[in-house]
Design a protein around this motif. Sequence first.
Motif, PDB file in Angstrom:
ATOM      1  N   MET A   1       0.836  -1.200   0.000  1.00  0.00           N
ATOM      2  CA  MET A   1       0.000   0.000   0.000  1.00  0.00           C
ATOM      3  C   MET A   1       0.869   1.249   0.000  1.00  0.00           C
ATOM      4  N   TYR A   2       0.475   2.255  -0.782  1.00  0.00           N
ATOM      5  CA  TYR A   2       1.127   3.548  -0.705  1.00  0.00           C
ATOM      6  C   TYR A   2       0.095   4.657  -0.883  1.00  0.00           C
ATOM      7  N   ARG A   3       0.474   5.855  -0.472  1.00  0.00           N
ATOM      8  CA  ARG A   3      -0.448   6.994  -0.423  1.00  0.00           C
ATOM      9  C   ARG A   3       0.088   8.125  -1.298  1.00  0.00           C
ATOM     10  N   PHE A   4      -0.806   8.809  -2.005  1.00  0.00           N
ATOM     11  CA  PHE A   4      -0.438   9.985  -2.788  1.00  0.00           C
ATOM     12  C   PHE A   4      -1.315  11.145  -2.327  1.00  0.00           C
ATOM     13  N   PHE A   5      -0.672  12.243  -1.917  1.00  0.00           N
ATOM     14  CA  PHE A   5      -1.417  13.390  -1.404  1.00  0.00           C
ATOM     15  C   PHE A   5      -0.799  14.660  -1.956  1.00  0.00           C
ATOM     16  N   MET A   6      -1.586  15.433  -2.733  1.00  0.00           N
ATOM     17  CA  MET A   6      -1.084  16.664  -3.324  1.00  0.00           C
ATOM     18  C   MET A   6      -2.212  17.698  -3.327  1.00  0.00           C
ATOM     19  N   PRO A   7      -2.345  18.453  -2.230  1.00  0.00           N
ATOM     20  CA  PRO A   7      -3.493  19.359  -2.097  1.00  0.00           C
ATOM     21  C   PRO A   7      -3.297  20.736  -2.723  1.00  0.00           C
ATOM     22  N   THR A   8      -2.104  21.047  -3.265  1.00  0.00           N
ATOM     23  CA  THR A   8      -1.847  22.385  -3.784  1.00  0.00           C
ATOM     24  C   THR A   8      -2.496  22.571  -5.152  1.00  0.00           C
ATOM     25  N   GLU A   9      -3.205  23.695  -5.317  1.00  0.00           N
ATOM     26  CA  GLU A   9      -3.772  24.061  -6.614  1.00  0.00           C
ATOM     27  C   GLU A   9      -2.728  24.855  -7.390  1.00  0.00           C
ATOM     28  N   MET A  10      -2.358  24.371  -8.576  1.00  0.00           N
ATOM     29  CA  MET A  10      -1.353  25.038  -9.393  1.00  0.00           C
ATOM     30  C   MET A  10      -2.043  25.865 -10.476  1.00  0.00           C
ATOM     31  N   LEU A  11      -1.704  27.141 -10.550  1.00  0.00           N
ATOM     32  CA  LEU A  11      -2.284  28.040 -11.531  1.00  0.00           C
ATOM     33  C   LEU A  11      -1.159  28.582 -12.405  1.00  0.00           C
ATOM     34  N   VAL A  12      -1.162  28.212 -13.680  1.00  0.00           N
ATOM     35  CA  VAL A  12      -0.110  28.614 -14.611  1.00  0.00           C
ATOM     36  C   VAL A  12      -0.609  29.793 -15.434  1.00  0.00           C
ATOM     37  N   GLY A  13       0.084  30.933 -15.327  1.00  0.00           N
ATOM     38  CA  GLY A  13      -0.337  32.121 -16.068  1.00  0.00           C
ATOM     39  C   GLY A  13      -0.296  33.360 -15.192  1.00  0.00           C
ATOM     40  N   GLU A  14      -1.078  34.340 -15.560  1.00  0.00           N
ATOM     41  CA  GLU A  14      -1.071  35.626 -14.875  1.00  0.00           C
ATOM     42  C   GLU A  14      -1.803  35.559 -13.530  1.00  0.00           C
ATOM     43  N   ILE A  15      -1.216  36.165 -12.521  1.00  0.00           N
ATOM     44  CA  ILE A  15      -1.866  36.249 -11.213  1.00  0.00           C
ATOM     45  C   ILE A  15      -3.181  37.003 -11.324  1.00  0.00           C
ATOM     46  N   SER A  16      -3.205  38.061 -12.140  1.00  0.00           N
ATOM     47  CA  SER A  16      -4.396  38.912 -12.260  1.00  0.00           C
ATOM     48  C   SER A  16      -5.615  38.140 -12.735  1.00  0.00           C
ATOM     49  N   GLU A  17      -5.393  37.106 -13.529  1.00  0.00           N
ATOM     50  CA  GLU A  17      -6.511  36.320 -14.048  1.00  0.00           C
ATOM     51  C   GLU A  17      -7.171  35.476 -12.967  1.00  0.00           C
ATOM     52  N   ILE A 165      -2.315  27.491  -2.791  1.00  0.00           N
ATOM     53  CA  ILE A 165      -2.252  27.808  -4.217  1.00  0.00           C
ATOM     54  C   ILE A 165      -0.811  28.114  -4.573  1.00  0.00           C
ATOM     55  N   SER A 166      -0.383  27.684  -5.751  1.00  0.00           N
ATOM     56  CA  SER A 166       0.909  28.137  -6.275  1.00  0.00           C
ATOM     57  C   SER A 166       0.686  28.767  -7.642  1.00  0.00           C
ATOM     58  N   PHE A 167       1.275  29.946  -7.827  1.00  0.00           N
ATOM     59  CA  PHE A 167       1.210  30.657  -9.096  1.00  0.00           C
ATOM     60  C   PHE A 167       2.512  30.427  -9.856  1.00  0.00           C
ATOM     61  N   LEU A 168       2.392  29.996 -11.103  1.00  0.00           N
ATOM     62  CA  LEU A 168       3.558  29.700 -11.931  1.00  0.00           C
ATOM     63  C   LEU A 168       3.513  30.550 -13.196  1.00  0.00           C
ATOM     64  N   ASN A 169       4.577  31.312 -13.438  1.00  0.00           N
ATOM     65  CA  ASN A 169       4.660  32.124 -14.652  1.00  0.00           C
ATOM     66  C   ASN A 169       6.136  32.279 -15.022  1.00  0.00           C
ATOM     67  N   PRO A 170       6.550  31.751 -16.175  1.00  0.00           N
ATOM     68  CA  PRO A 170       7.972  31.804 -16.535  1.00  0.00           C
ATOM     69  C   PRO A 170       8.486  33.212 -16.795  1.00  0.00           C
ATOM     70  N   LYS A 171       7.608  34.184 -16.966  1.00  0.00           N
ATOM     71  CA  LYS A 171       8.087  35.544 -17.252  1.00  0.00           C
ATOM     72  C   LYS A 171       8.924  36.094 -16.096  1.00  0.00           C
ATOM     73  N   TYR A 172       8.693  35.588 -14.889  1.00  0.00           N
ATOM     74  CA  TYR A 172       9.463  36.069 -13.744  1.00  0.00           C
ATOM     75  C   TYR A 172      10.917  35.600 -13.802  1.00  0.00           C
ATOM     76  N   MET A 173      11.202  34.620 -14.645  1.00  0.00           N
ATOM     77  CA  MET A 173      12.564  34.084 -14.753  1.00  0.00           C
ATOM     78  C   MET A 173      13.288  34.571 -16.000  1.00  0.00           C
ATOM     79  N   ARG A 233      12.201  27.994 -20.340  1.00  0.00           N
ATOM     80  CA  ARG A 233      12.035  28.357 -18.928  1.00  0.00           C
ATOM     81  C   ARG A 233      10.688  27.848 -18.395  1.00  0.00           C
ATOM     82  N   GLU A 234       9.665  27.884 -19.226  1.00  0.00           N
ATOM     83  CA  GLU A 234       8.382  27.338 -18.777  1.00  0.00           C
ATOM     84  C   GLU A 234       8.487  25.831 -18.575  1.00  0.00           C
ATOM     85  N   LYS A 235       9.192  25.141 -19.466  1.00  0.00           N
ATOM     86  CA  LYS A 235       9.391  23.696 -19.288  1.00  0.00           C
ATOM     87  C   LYS A 235      10.163  23.408 -18.000  1.00  0.00           C
ATOM     88  N   LEU A 236      11.183  24.224 -17.731  1.00  0.00           N
ATOM     89  CA  LEU A 236      11.940  24.054 -16.496  1.00  0.00           C
ATOM     90  C   LEU A 236      11.063  24.270 -15.274  1.00  0.00           C
TER      91      LEU A 236
END
Length: 367
Positions: A1-17, A165-173, A233-236
């Motif tokens: 038996m093993y467990r998978f737990f990932m409660p973070t909502e990932m949002l890719v794109g602009e924070i404003s949206e 929540i995690s916000f992901l946007n490659p423009k910051y890099m 950078r987005e792939k990274l």
Amino acid sequence: MYRFFMPTEMLVGEISENSGRLKAIGKKALIVTGKSSKKNGALLDMENALKKEGIPYVIFDAIEENPSIENVFAAAELGRHENIDFLIGIGGGSPMDASKAISVLVKNPELKGEALIDGKSYPYYPVIAVATTAGTGSEVTPYSIVTVHAKNTKMGISQQIFPVISFLNPKYMENMPLQVTLSTGVDAFTHLMEGYFSSKANFLSDKIAEGGFRGFKDCMEELKEGTISLETREKLLITSSIAGILISQTGTSLPHGMGYSLTYHKNVPHGFANNVFIEGYMKLCQRTMAKKVSDLLEILGFENIEEMAGYFNSLMDIDIKITKAEIEGYAEEFFENKAKLRNHPAEVSIEDIKNLYFESLKNYIAQ
């Protein structure tokens, strides 16, 4: 038996949206960041989103690289004074990790000293993460690493805190210095590698790791050339988050734990500190997991471990001198980190650890 737990909502794109998502988290925010978020635009984007939603906030922008317990206590004091009820970590691993530790300290004002690492769990305030580097994976992991000067090393806090929540946007890099891009990219790879060979690995986690390896392979040529497009950078960034999802299930292992001493004592960037041990670690894993080692080499397109190590060494730029006595001390100190040792699927002795340190650091030993 093993467990998978990932409660973070990932949002890719602009924070404003997605600014409306912030209103459900809390009534007043503490933004935890360093100086770079002002340059890359992430802080301004978050401030505009909070203003748009009418959410008051305060900023602590003095997070150190590899933040100390004293540093996070200083930020927590501001958060308590301002009566915040959620946190936003903006940056690389340091601000995002720090925001998790600070959330515990704000919620529990009675905590003192090294309570963060006392093995107990405490209530905490919600955390939002905005990743501006591709490597740490902190935007999707429950881990928070702090520098503990009393123990001369870095340690994980006891409480596990996934960002809401995690916000992901490659423009910051886009304008990130090359050495930071390379070190954080290697950090993401070592997350994948250590998760793949972990004693906690299973069929599901292996498929996540293999997907991450393929994502990293797509970026390898541009990383070596040093000219990295926004698309790469987005792939990274996505690969880094995949690696974070993986280690949220498996944890990290020997290279991460062994690298802490190089970061603490020699100021080696975290990803490069892990990189030092890649070749020796792969050879150690080959003893008991030859098929997995072969599969990893095939995915990345390398003939053997030495060729793979050559590639990663070509990305690394460090200049340190270290004594044999220092290496002995690092090995003995690390051997007390039983959690990292348990994450390796085979028993390792103190001699194994010393040999891995000496073999990996032989080119840096002061004559």
